[in-house]
Design a protein around this motif. Sequence first.
Motif, mmCIF file in Angstrom:
data_model
loop_
_atom_site.group_PDB
_atom_site.id
_atom_site.type_symbol
_atom_site.label_atom_id
_atom_site.label_comp_id
_atom_site.label_asym_id
_atom_site.label_seq_id
_atom_site.Cartn_x
_atom_site.Cartn_y
_atom_site.Cartn_z
ATOM 1 N N ILE B 10 0.855 -1.193 0.000
ATOM 2 C CA ILE B 10 0.000 0.000 0.000
ATOM 3 C C ILE B 10 0.886 1.237 0.000
ATOM 4 O O ILE B 10 1.592 1.510 0.967
ATOM 5 C CB ILE B 10 -0.920 0.024 1.241
ATOM 6 C CG1 ILE B 10 -1.800 -1.236 1.262
ATOM 7 C CG2 ILE B 10 -1.798 1.266 1.235
ATOM 8 C CD1 ILE B 10 -2.601 -1.377 2.528
ATOM 9 N N ASP B 13 -3.118 5.894 -3.433
ATOM 10 C CA ASP B 13 -4.576 5.780 -3.403
ATOM 11 C C ASP B 13 -5.090 4.587 -4.214
ATOM 12 O O ASP B 13 -6.046 3.929 -3.814
ATOM 13 C CB ASP B 13 -5.212 7.064 -3.966
ATOM 14 C CG ASP B 13 -5.484 8.081 -2.858
ATOM 15 O OD1 ASP B 13 -5.561 7.645 -1.694
ATOM 16 O OD2 ASP B 13 -5.614 9.276 -3.160
ATOM 17 N N VAL B 16 -5.410 1.314 -2.411
ATOM 18 C CA VAL B 16 -6.586 1.139 -1.554
ATOM 19 C C VAL B 16 -7.707 0.511 -2.387
ATOM 20 O O VAL B 16 -8.406 -0.396 -1.936
ATOM 21 C CB VAL B 16 -7.043 2.493 -0.959
ATOM 22 C CG1 VAL B 16 -8.295 2.305 -0.110
ATOM 23 C CG2 VAL B 16 -5.934 3.113 -0.124
ATOM 24 N N SER B 45 -11.302 -1.209 3.446
ATOM 25 C CA SER B 45 -11.047 0.064 2.773
ATOM 26 C C SER B 45 -10.605 1.112 3.800
ATOM 27 O O SER B 45 -9.645 1.863 3.577
ATOM 28 C CB SER B 45 -12.315 0.508 2.051
ATOM 29 O OG SER B 45 -12.148 1.772 1.471
ATOM 30 N N ALA B 48 -7.049 0.080 5.065
ATOM 31 C CA ALA B 48 -6.015 0.323 4.060
ATOM 32 C C ALA B 48 -5.718 1.816 3.962
ATOM 33 O O ALA B 48 -4.560 2.229 3.845
ATOM 34 C CB ALA B 48 -6.470 -0.216 2.704
ATOM 35 N N ARG B 49 -6.778 2.631 4.056
ATOM 36 C CA ARG B 49 -6.551 4.067 3.970
ATOM 37 C C ARG B 49 -5.820 4.581 5.213
ATOM 38 O O ARG B 49 -4.976 5.457 5.120
ATOM 39 C CB ARG B 49 -7.860 4.831 3.757
ATOM 40 C CG ARG B 49 -7.571 6.293 3.422
ATOM 41 C CD ARG B 49 -8.746 7.027 2.844
ATOM 42 N NE ARG B 49 -9.145 6.512 1.548
ATOM 43 C CZ ARG B 49 -10.259 5.851 1.336
ATOM 44 N NH1 ARG B 49 -11.068 5.595 2.327
ATOM 45 N NH2 ARG B 49 -10.559 5.436 0.138
#
Lengths: 284, 134
Positions: B10, B13, B16, B45, B48-49
């Motif tokens: 990761i 963006d 994600v 989500s 991950a962000r």
Amino acid sequence: MTIETGRPDNLAELLRAGAPALSARWVELVAAPLRGRVSAPELERELTELYAAVLAGVESGSRDVQAAPYAETRALLSDLSRRRARAGFTPTETAIGVFALKQALFELVDRAEVDGSLGDVAAFSLLLDNLGLLTFETYAKAREEVIDEQAEQLLELTTPVVKLWDGVLAVPLVGTLDSARTQVVMEKLLEALVSTGAAHAIIDITGVLAVDTQVAQHLLKTVMAARLMGAECTISGIRPHIAQTIVGLGIEFGDITTKASLADALRHALRRSGVDVVAAQRGR
Amino acid sequence: MSAPREDIPIGADEDVVRVRQIVRSFAQRAKLSLVDQTKLVTATSELARNTLTYGGGGTAVVELLGEGRRQGVRASFQDEGPGIPDLTLALTDGWTSGRGMGLGLSGARRLVDEFDLDSEVGRGTTVTVVKWSR
């Protein structure tokens, strides 16, 4: 064919002497797989130019394609590869432009039409391999650029603002809603509100796969901005599984009107603007 | 059968989005219901962000689990960022150290069946979530 140890100058001499035959055969070999997608005179011009550049590089004595004497070759090749990539040619069709020269030289040496030592041919072969790699790199880069451009175009395309009724606008959202897209959506919607004088806006998220806190935050901001401009904003297309997930996350939409379907949202907007939709009575 | 595990770096963006897509396909393979799929995808989500925004990037590992007759998906997110000094505060609804809504971590916990948060200041954070089929 004389076998002798390849001094740098021999290769230059070989390329100079064999120039007419070599470049003619080169054009022929490249033209075959491209099957008329590049016109013959155009191809001939491209390759003759490239041949001269390669020859100039070889004449300098250097065999390093990253060195200064090959600057023109590199520029020409990059340009060529970029054009091929943009025109939708395959990597093979692009790379053959370089590798075919190798074949042309092998054939010529094999028929003993020019003097070529094994050392010279090997050195030239290596040189062309490196140029081939350069071609491929440029090709890949150009394709990436095309993809980036398309992504950007898609961003513009996928966020239309449509007029559903007098004074009612809708923005159907599809796919992923990230910061960049939200910005586009917000700008387009606000502009459309001004230009149409609409009092209602419906943001339809039927096509949005998942609503996480970032998406929700973006939606809320868009609604707030529309409200500041005096428009009423409804969010529609909240499907059962999305609704349950929003509740689970703990997101509150506050006093923002939300509807299950776009039809419901339109009905709501019409009612608010004093329009009643009734079924036509038959036989009157 | 393809490998029931996927490692996803990761760093941007787009990653994600990729995590979401991979988790969705794993959730479908584990035969999770549409609601559970959406819940898991949304939770991952968020995580991950978080890995990207607060952890400065890291890795996501998505695995398919089989335990008797039920199947599940485990997703773990690891970063070597600054870590979380106060776990209780971080898991409080509406509290954020950034500019989000402050619901990502606490919301993600409510959306999954198992939630494990391991963080050490200065060393990084690992969050692991599991969702089982019903």
